[in-house]
Design an enzyme around this catalytic site. Structure first.
Site, PDB file in Angstrom:
ATOM      1  N   LYS A  15     -13.597  -9.598   6.401  1.00 14.53           N
ATOM      2  CA  LYS A  15     -14.670  -8.648   6.664  1.00 14.53           C
ATOM      3  C   LYS A  15     -15.490  -8.420   5.399  1.00 14.53           C
ATOM      4  CE  LYS A  15     -11.278  -4.845   6.659  1.00 14.53           C
ATOM      5  NZ  LYS A  15     -10.071  -5.667   6.836  1.00 14.53           N
ATOM      6  N   ARG A  17       0.855  -1.190   0.000  1.00 17.58           N
ATOM      7  CA  ARG A  17       0.000   0.000   0.000  1.00 17.58           C
ATOM      8  C   ARG A  17       0.883   1.229   0.000  1.00 17.58           C
ATOM      9  NH1 ARG A  17      -5.593   0.088   3.281  1.00 17.58           N
ATOM     10  NH2 ARG A  17      -5.739  -1.875   2.131  1.00 17.58           N
ATOM     11  N   SER A  43      -8.655   0.344  -0.341  1.00 14.40           N
ATOM     12  CA  SER A  43      -9.744   0.355   0.634  1.00 14.40           C
ATOM     13  C   SER A  43     -10.175   1.788   0.953  1.00 14.40           C
ATOM     14  CB  SER A  43      -9.329  -0.417   1.885  1.00 14.40           C
ATOM     15  OG  SER A  43     -10.437  -0.642   2.719  1.00 14.40           O
ATOM     16  N   THR A  93      -5.187  -8.500  16.685  1.00 15.41           N
ATOM     17  CA  THR A  93      -5.800  -7.469  15.858  1.00 15.41           C
ATOM     18  C   THR A  93      -5.565  -7.759  14.378  1.00 15.41           C
ATOM     19  OG1 THR A  93      -5.329  -5.894  17.618  1.00 15.41           O
ATOM     20  CG2 THR A  93      -5.912  -4.976  15.488  1.00 15.41           C
ATOM     21  N   ASP A 112     -15.763  -3.486   2.138  1.00 12.05           N
ATOM     22  CA  ASP A 112     -15.530  -4.545   3.128  1.00 12.05           C
ATOM     23  C   ASP A 112     -15.857  -4.075   4.548  1.00 12.05           C
ATOM     24  OD1 ASP A 112     -13.287  -2.926   3.470  1.00 12.05           O
ATOM     25  OD2 ASP A 112     -11.849  -4.581   3.488  1.00 12.05           O
TER      26      ASP A 112
END
Length: 625
Positions: free
Chosen positions: A452, A64, A167, A414, A344
């Site tokens: 997700k 990213r 995203s 996480t 998502d």
């Protein structure tokens, strides 16, 4: 300076993109003609091509970065190198298997017109690289939501899936997200092994002239009728996968037939795609769930790579839902449903027509609503044992629900790669996993995908709202019943300090460890147990004193569980110069939210001062940034 120029020359020769190659060549020419070590062209080259061959890192989130030339950016050559490394890794790790390697690739609408870069182009190059090595690759046609790509991996039995998306990042960014054959995001050690493969010399130089190959496809497709990607994509298979996804929703038990005979007005919904790809998927989700149509927010309904109305297109960001809420009020809608750009994640807000105020639900509150609803509508009747998962920094309400109602709850590290992989393990053990969630508005309902999914969650929330409104309730009043009547309030205080020095973070962690003699009280508050996910790890609750969750020396987390029901967790961010804390206090059923919240506020002040010593350690509060 010379190093940057040499690196840039090599880069521009290998770059399949004529626009970014020309940009770099013009900088080289200007730098060489100027001769000054302070010329703007040379300075830009030094930024784009840093010393020691530093490049964009490949991790569990894949890649990213901003769309720009050079090894630090998202661009055609970086994607080609990454795809070559990934293809080589797949071939190497599958050499003893008779099962053919297959891949599936999806893309969103991200684009940078200045440099002629886009998610679509990155996806096409990925297919060309894979097929050059004999790897069968399905390129999904048109913009797709991330959950569709994740579903496609399992649906067609692919070895790997790649979703080209950034995203909810700002408009200048793009990303490259990798899923393994189980439909879950890659996890250690696979990420590090792929990263090593990318850096192998044979994979850094293009195996062929992919730019010319792509232009050949483009010229051949000029007549049209071959889908969105010059004949490289597969429109028919894409539609079949989308049909199978919606059938999976129907088969999951998530679609609930409602008795709609009621004296109360049903809820009306406004939907925002946040300038992303979600609208057609959200519409079909409502159809699959048998819900009446929503009103899309016109200014945000279509894919827009400039994200004109929301610079930070994340439903969690302050102000991100303002346009949608304004539209909802003007059109007399009760509820706003918001997907982030790749659909998502799911944000939810509800308008109270009595007092004219909005409730913007947190990820934990949405998780609470989903958990209770899925237990009541599916879990209670399930012949299989039921399980739910959440990340360790999410609310503990699912744990309380599980203890009261009799289902298994497990917490994970996480990140959805951990939630999804644990859900898969539990399924293999015979559990029906009804929900996995994280507080960052990520929800996986009904076991449709181990990632997700804002599309199916949207349908579940809307169905739930219709059921509650038929009883004269709202989402907010039902949530209050869950807390006040059943499990007690769960009040949280999550935040962060800015900390630019990793040595300070390490010092704070060591102070909290207290030389291995973990504190038995913080201020006047008694500690019940401590868990340390640093290396080698410690959990005072465990018989062998070893934590069940994985430990890490590079990204440790320390959790204090207090005797009054408070849980406080501390960790450094893996991507930003932030030291984060997540503190939650559980009240008793019948105790008001205000009462619990006041006790928590008092406790947080003591805890942050006693454990972090902010002024002594030079921590900066967000309000002073």
């Amino acid at each position: 300076a010379t190093e940057a120029v040499l690196h840039a020359k090599e880069w521009s020769q290998n770059d399949p993109n004529p626009v970014t190659a020309a940009h770099v060549k013009s900088l080289i020419s200007a730098a060489e003609n100027n001769g000054s070590s302070t010329s703007s062209a040379l300075q830009e080259l030094q930024c784009l091509f840093p010393p020691n061959n530093k490049r964009i890192g490949f991790g569990t989130a894949g890649l990213r970065s901003s769309m720009s030339p050079g090894p630090l950016g998202m661009n055609d050559l970086v994607v080609v190198q990454t795809a070559q490394g990934l293809a080589s890794y797949l071939i190497q790790t599958s050499k003893d298997s008779s099962i053919p390697i297959t891949a599936v690739v999806g893309y969103d609408h991200r684009a940078n017109s200045e440099f002629s870069l886009s998610s679509k182009q990155f996806a096409m190059y990925t297919k060309l690289v894979f097929e050059s090595k004999g790897i069968s690759c399905t390129l999904l046609d048109g913009y797709v939501a991330t959950p569709i790509l994740a579903f496609a991996v399992g649906n067609i039995g692919a070895s790997v899936g790649i979703m080209v998306t950034a995203s909810h990042n700002p408009k200048q960014d793009d990303g490259y997200k990798v899923y393994w054959g189980d439909g879950c995001q890659i996890r250690p050690p696979i990420d590090a092994e792929i990263a090593s493969a990318i850096l192998e010399t044979k994979n850094l130089k293009p195996w062929m002239d992919y730019g010319e190959q792509l232009r050949t496809f483009e010229r051949a497709a000029s007549g049209g009728g071959v889908g969105e990607c010059y004949g490289l994509s597969n429109p028919e298979r894409t539609r079949m996968i989308e049909d199978a996804y919606n059938q999976a929703i129907r088969d999951s038990g998530l679609v609930v037939e409602l008795d709609v005979v009621s004296d109360f007005k049903p809820p009306s919904f406004a939907y925002t795609a946040m300038h992303g790809v979600g609208l057609p998927y959200a519409k079909r989700s409502f159809e699959t769930f048998g819900l009446p149509a929503f009103l899309p927010v016109p200014s945000q309904q279509h894919p827009d790579a400039n994200f004109t109305t929301v610079p930070f297109p994340n439903p969690e960001e302050k102000g991100a839902l303002d346009e949608a809420m304004s539209f909802a009020e003007q059109n007399n809608c009760d509820i706003v449903l918001a997907n982030d750009p790749d659909a998502d994640r799911l944000g939810v807000a509800e308008f109270n027509k009595v007092d004219g105020k909005w409730t913007v639900f947190t990820g934990d509150q949405i998780g609470s609503l989903l958990g209770h609803w899925l237990w009541e509508t599916i879990g209670k009747k399930s012949e299989q044992p039921v399980a739910m998962c959440a990340s360790t920094v999410s609310s503990k309400i699912l744990s309380a629900m599980g203890q009261t109602e009799g289902f298994l709850f497990e917490e994970t590290l996480t990140g959805f790669k951990w939630i999804g992989s644990r859900a898969l393990s539990l399924q293999n053990e015979g559990y029906r996993v009804l929900l996995g969630y994280e507080e960052a508005i990520g929800f996986s309902c009904g076991g449709i995908i181990p990632d997700k999914d804002g599309i199916s969650a949207l349908g579940v929330i809307a169905t739930m709202a219709a059921a509650f409104y038929a009883e004269g309730k709202t989402l907010a009043t039902h949530l209050q019943e869950i807390y006040f009547l059943l499990y007690g309030e769960f009040c949280s205080n999550n935040g962060y300090f800015r900390c630019d020095d990793p040595a300070i973070v390490k010092k704070i962690m060591e102070q909290m460890r207290n030389g291995g003699k973990y504190f038995d009280r913080v201020g006047t508050y008694e500690v019940d147990s401590v868990r340390d996910l640093g290396s080698p790890g410690y959990d005072s609750q465990a018989v062998d004193k070893k934590p069940t969750l994985p430990t890490s020396s590079s990204s440790p987390m320390i959790t204090f569980r207090f005797k009054n029901g408070c849980v406080a967790q501390f960790r450094a961010s893996g991507t930003e110069p932030k030291f984060k804390y997540y503190i939650e206090l559980r009240g008793q059923p019948g105790e008001t939210r205000d009462e619990v919240s006041k006790r928590l506020d008092t406790m947080v002040k003591v805890m942050l001062e006693e454990l972090l010593h902010p002024s002594e350690n030079g921590l900066i509060t967000p309000s002073s940034l």
